[in-house]
Design a protein around this motif. Structure first.
Motif, PDB file in Angstrom:
ATOM      1  N   VAL A 238     -69.265  52.549  31.199  1.00 22.97           N
ATOM      2  CA  VAL A 238     -67.984  52.527  30.725  1.00 22.97           C
ATOM      3  C   VAL A 238     -67.999  53.265  29.276  1.00 22.97           C
ATOM      4  O   VAL A 238     -66.960  53.373  28.713  1.00 22.97           O
ATOM      5  CB  VAL A 238     -67.578  51.218  30.341  1.00 22.97           C
ATOM      6  N   LYS A 239     -68.998  54.224  29.198  1.00 17.92           N
ATOM      7  CA  LYS A 239     -69.168  54.967  28.009  1.00 17.92           C
ATOM      8  C   LYS A 239     -67.958  56.114  27.793  1.00 17.92           C
ATOM      9  O   LYS A 239     -67.543  56.598  26.961  1.00 17.92           O
ATOM     10  CB  LYS A 239     -70.324  55.628  27.967  1.00 17.92           C
ATOM     11  N   GLY A 240     -67.571  56.405  29.218  1.00 17.44           N
ATOM     12  CA  GLY A 240     -66.419  57.484  29.370  1.00 17.44           C
ATOM     13  C   GLY A 240     -65.164  57.094  28.966  1.00 17.44           C
ATOM     14  O   GLY A 240     -64.275  57.808  28.402  1.00 17.44           O
ATOM     15  N   LEU A 241     -64.838  55.543  28.665  1.00 13.46           N
ATOM     16  CA  LEU A 241     -63.773  55.065  28.069  1.00 13.46           C
ATOM     17  C   LEU A 241     -63.472  55.500  26.605  1.00 13.46           C
ATOM     18  O   LEU A 241     -62.565  55.646  26.193  1.00 13.46           O
ATOM     19  CB  LEU A 241     -63.644  53.633  28.261  1.00 13.46           C
ATOM     20  N   PHE A 242     -64.650  55.765  26.005  1.00 11.04           N
ATOM     21  CA  PHE A 242     -64.773  55.826  24.629  1.00 11.04           C
ATOM     22  C   PHE A 242     -64.578  57.458  24.230  1.00 11.04           C
ATOM     23  O   PHE A 242     -64.114  57.801  23.067  1.00 11.04           O
ATOM     24  CB  PHE A 242     -65.828  55.327  23.827  1.00 11.04           C
ATOM     25  N   LYS A 247     -60.564  56.240  32.314  1.00 10.34           N
ATOM     26  CA  LYS A 247     -59.300  55.569  32.029  1.00 10.34           C
ATOM     27  C   LYS A 247     -59.683  54.046  32.549  1.00 10.34           C
ATOM     28  O   LYS A 247     -60.258  53.741  33.335  1.00 10.34           O
ATOM     29  CB  LYS A 247     -58.186  56.147  32.819  1.00 10.34           C
ATOM     30  N   LEU A 248     -58.940  53.128  31.582  1.00 11.52           N
ATOM     31  CA  LEU A 248     -59.054  51.787  31.867  1.00 11.52           C
ATOM     32  C   LEU A 248     -57.616  51.416  32.630  1.00 11.52           C
ATOM     33  O   LEU A 248     -56.639  51.506  32.270  1.00 11.52           O
ATOM     34  CB  LEU A 248     -59.118  50.910  30.748  1.00 11.52           C
ATOM     35  N   PHE A 249     -57.876  51.217  34.109  1.00  8.67           N
ATOM     36  CA  PHE A 249     -56.960  50.457  34.884  1.00  8.67           C
ATOM     37  C   PHE A 249     -56.800  49.101  34.840  1.00  8.67           C
ATOM     38  O   PHE A 249     -57.715  48.505  35.270  1.00  8.67           O
ATOM     39  CB  PHE A 249     -57.004  50.997  36.228  1.00  8.67           C
ATOM     40  N   ILE A 250     -55.559  48.669  34.276  1.00 10.12           N
ATOM     41  CA  ILE A 250     -55.692  47.162  34.028  1.00 10.12           C
ATOM     42  C   ILE A 250     -54.568  46.674  35.333  1.00 10.12           C
ATOM     43  O   ILE A 250     -53.240  47.064  35.168  1.00 10.12           O
ATOM     44  CB  ILE A 250     -55.069  46.938  32.793  1.00 10.12           C
ATOM     45  N   HIS A 251     -55.157  45.800  36.090  1.00 14.05           N
ATOM     46  CA  HIS A 251     -54.267  45.389  37.116  1.00 14.05           C
ATOM     47  C   HIS A 251     -53.390  44.074  36.810  1.00 14.05           C
ATOM     48  O   HIS A 251     -54.119  43.000  36.151  1.00 14.05           O
ATOM     49  CB  HIS A 251     -55.151  45.112  38.198  1.00 14.05           C
ATOM     50  N   CYS A 252     -52.232  44.220  36.601  1.00 15.78           N
ATOM     51  CA  CYS A 252     -51.643  43.014  35.962  1.00 15.78           C
ATOM     52  C   CYS A 252     -49.951  43.221  36.538  1.00 15.78           C
ATOM     53  O   CYS A 252     -49.316  44.436  36.594  1.00 15.78           O
ATOM     54  CB  CYS A 252     -51.364  43.030  34.488  1.00 15.78           C
ATOM     55  N   PHE A 268     -58.886  49.474  21.121  1.00 16.72           N
ATOM     56  CA  PHE A 268     -60.139  50.288  21.745  1.00 16.72           C
ATOM     57  C   PHE A 268     -59.819  51.814  21.735  1.00 16.72           C
ATOM     58  O   PHE A 268     -60.514  52.553  21.648  1.00 16.72           O
ATOM     59  CB  PHE A 268     -60.993  49.830  23.056  1.00 16.72           C
ATOM     60  N   GLY A 269     -58.459  52.040  21.692  1.00 19.38           N
ATOM     61  CA  GLY A 269     -58.067  53.369  21.599  1.00 19.38           C
ATOM     62  C   GLY A 269     -58.331  54.254  23.456  1.00 19.38           C
ATOM     63  O   GLY A 269     -58.254  55.384  23.425  1.00 19.38           O
ATOM     64  N   PHE A 270     -58.434  53.035  24.233  1.00 13.09           N
ATOM     65  CA  PHE A 270     -58.476  53.465  25.715  1.00 13.09           C
ATOM     66  C   PHE A 270     -57.144  54.423  26.251  1.00 13.09           C
ATOM     67  O   PHE A 270     -56.091  53.939  25.658  1.00 13.09           O
ATOM     68  CB  PHE A 270     -58.837  52.303  26.534  1.00 13.09           C
ATOM     69  N   ASP A 271     -57.476  55.066  27.191  1.00 15.46           N
ATOM     70  CA  ASP A 271     -56.388  55.325  28.144  1.00 15.46           C
ATOM     71  C   ASP A 271     -56.129  54.407  29.022  1.00 15.46           C
ATOM     72  O   ASP A 271     -57.071  54.254  29.886  1.00 15.46           O
ATOM     73  CB  ASP A 271     -56.545  57.112  28.783  1.00 15.46           C
ATOM     74  N   VAL A 272     -54.917  53.775  28.805  1.00 11.70           N
ATOM     75  CA  VAL A 272     -54.843  52.605  29.561  1.00 11.70           C
ATOM     76  C   VAL A 272     -53.698  52.845  30.827  1.00 11.70           C
ATOM     77  O   VAL A 272     -52.613  53.669  30.487  1.00 11.70           O
ATOM     78  CB  VAL A 272     -54.394  51.317  28.853  1.00 11.70           C
ATOM     79  N   VAL A 273     -53.902  52.314  32.063  1.00 12.43           N
ATOM     80  CA  VAL A 273     -52.969  52.543  33.180  1.00 12.43           C
ATOM     81  C   VAL A 273     -52.719  51.355  33.695  1.00 12.43           C
ATOM     82  O   VAL A 273     -53.663  50.415  33.907  1.00 12.43           O
ATOM     83  CB  VAL A 273     -53.581  53.464  34.161  1.00 12.43           C
TER      84      VAL A 273
END
Length: 432
Positions: A238-242, A247-252, A268-273
């Protein structure tokens, strides 16, 4: 006992025969040289439509698009698209394609891993390019898919593939670009049709979410450390998230869950989808402000909440479009396996999207979300020659008939299992 063994053996034989019912469809070889598609009505994918133009392709790349373009007489391939429509290759943004063949046959399902925090699981290495499902998607204009693992809290990483390849190394377009977090449900009561259930008292969803946050805090500390004596596979994945390579894909689905997703982005400053986002229409302005794209799940479904409009899933894309949110339309129906993607977009047209906006939601928009828009997603000079030719409107199941498809300028074989079975039984019963 003997009878049970006989039944199981018979069932296995039937499934094997079903799997072998389709003859081999070989990936198209690379085409080096010039290729022209003339007299085309081109739907660019960015909202524009170009009438009666010629597309010039050189070594798999779109080199020019123009009216009355001169075509050399020798050593070129020329395809006539007169009276037909040309579209960018469609992109399935969330799929288990190539990971699950027959969901009821355990040996053919390879999308789920044991454990909760499986960041080091890579869907791409399990992707089966020989899946019989793949060719049925190409026949509906779908040339790319994001292959996503399932299970646990963090399922692993997804990769984008093109659908005409010998093996996964050939297929991959973007490797391990997404990390998938399946948020525990925060819905405290059953939704319409029993789609959601209250979590068991022992499984506090907020505690599980906090465990994921703590994992990312530790991963961040590991990432920031100057050196490491040993490799930590879970942190390394997951180092690419930083550094924004992933990208962090959050299923919700519901608002409370998407607010938690926003907390991940803020901390965390992630790119979130957001993946799912059935209630995203309620906080569309916030999603736009936070630059959080949405991949909508199956729209041909009942709404999440009992007091929602029964046709709310059809209208959600329109609300996101009006708010300026970057979104993509998906097709996660377990029966259609993704092939109804263009028709889901067509339903959104009936509820307020323009046809070009709906097309963009299954081409350029998912390409941007998945980070492959430099190469595909629209028919523009400099991009790969990834497009399909239809006799009718690709968003309309009554008129859409894909007659040609190209990936990187390669002319694809559109034979699939459905067509072969149709031909087989027409011949058997003397039908035309």
């Amino acid at each position: 006992m003997f009878k049970l063994k006989y039944i199981l053996a018979l069932f296995s034989t039937c499934m094997l025969n079903l799997a072998m019912a389709q003859a081999d469809v070989y990936p198209a070889p690379a085409y080096k040289g010039l290729l022209f598609l003339k007299n085309a009505t081109v739907h660019v994918g960015n909202g524009k439509v170009l009438e009666n133009v010629t597309i010039k392709v050189s070594n798999g790349k779109i080199e020019a698009i123009a009216v009355n373009m001169p075509i050399p007489a020798d050593d070129v391939k020329v395809f006539d698209a007169a009276g037909k429509h040309v579209y960018p290759g469609l992109i399935l943004p969330n799929s288990t394609l190539g990971l699950v063949e027959v969901s009821s046959v355990r040996a053919s399902a390879d999308a789920r891993e044991l454990g909760e925090l499986n960041t080091n699981i890579r869907s791409i290495v399990a992707y089966n390019t020989d899946s019989k499902v793949i060719n049925t998607l190409k026949s509906n204009g779908i040339l790319f898919a994001n292959v996503v693992p399932e299970g646990g809290l963090i399922s692993g990483t997804s990769s984008v593939v093109q659908l005409d390849a010998w093996h996964w190394e050939d297929a991959v377009v973007k490797m391990d670009g997404g990390v998938h977090f399946r948020m525990p449900s925060l819905l405290n009561r059953g939704g319409r049709g029993g789609r959601f259930r209250q979590a068991a008292p022992a499984a506090d969803p907020m505690e599980r979410i906090e465990a994921v946050k703590q994992f990312f805090r530790e991963a961040k500390a590991w990432y920031q450390a100057p050196q490491h004596e040993n490799t930590n596979l879970k942190f390394d994945a997951v180092k690419g998230l930083f550094d924004k390579k992933q990208k962090l894909f959050i299923h919700c689905s519901i608002v409370k869950e998407m607010l938690v997703a926003a907390d991940f982005k803020k901390e965390f400053g992630f790119d979130v989808v957001i993946v799912g986002g059935s209630e995203s229409f309620l906080i569309a302005d916030m999603l736009k402000q936070l630059d959080m794209p949405v991949i909508l799940a199956q729209s041909h479904a009942l709404p999440t909440m009992e007091d929602d409009d029964v046709d709310q899933p059809y209208k959600t894309a329109v609300a996101l479009q009006k708010a300026g949110v970057l979104y993509a339309i998906g097709d996660e129906d377990g029966q259609t396996r993704g092939r109804n993607l263009p028709f889901n977009a067509g339903t959104a047209v009936a509820y307020g999207l323009s046809k070009e906006e709906a097309l963009q939601a299954i081409t350029l928009n998912p390409a941007k979300i998945l980070g492959v828009d430099a190469a595909t997603g629209s028919i523009e000079v400099g991009k790969d020659a990834n497009f399909v030719v239809s006799e009718g409107d690709i968003l309309d199941m009554r008129s859409s008939k894909i007659t040609m498809a190209f990936i990187q300028g390669r002319y694809l074989d559109l034979t699939d299992k459905h067509k072969q079975l149709d031909e087989r039984y027409r011949k058997k019963y003397g039908l035309k």
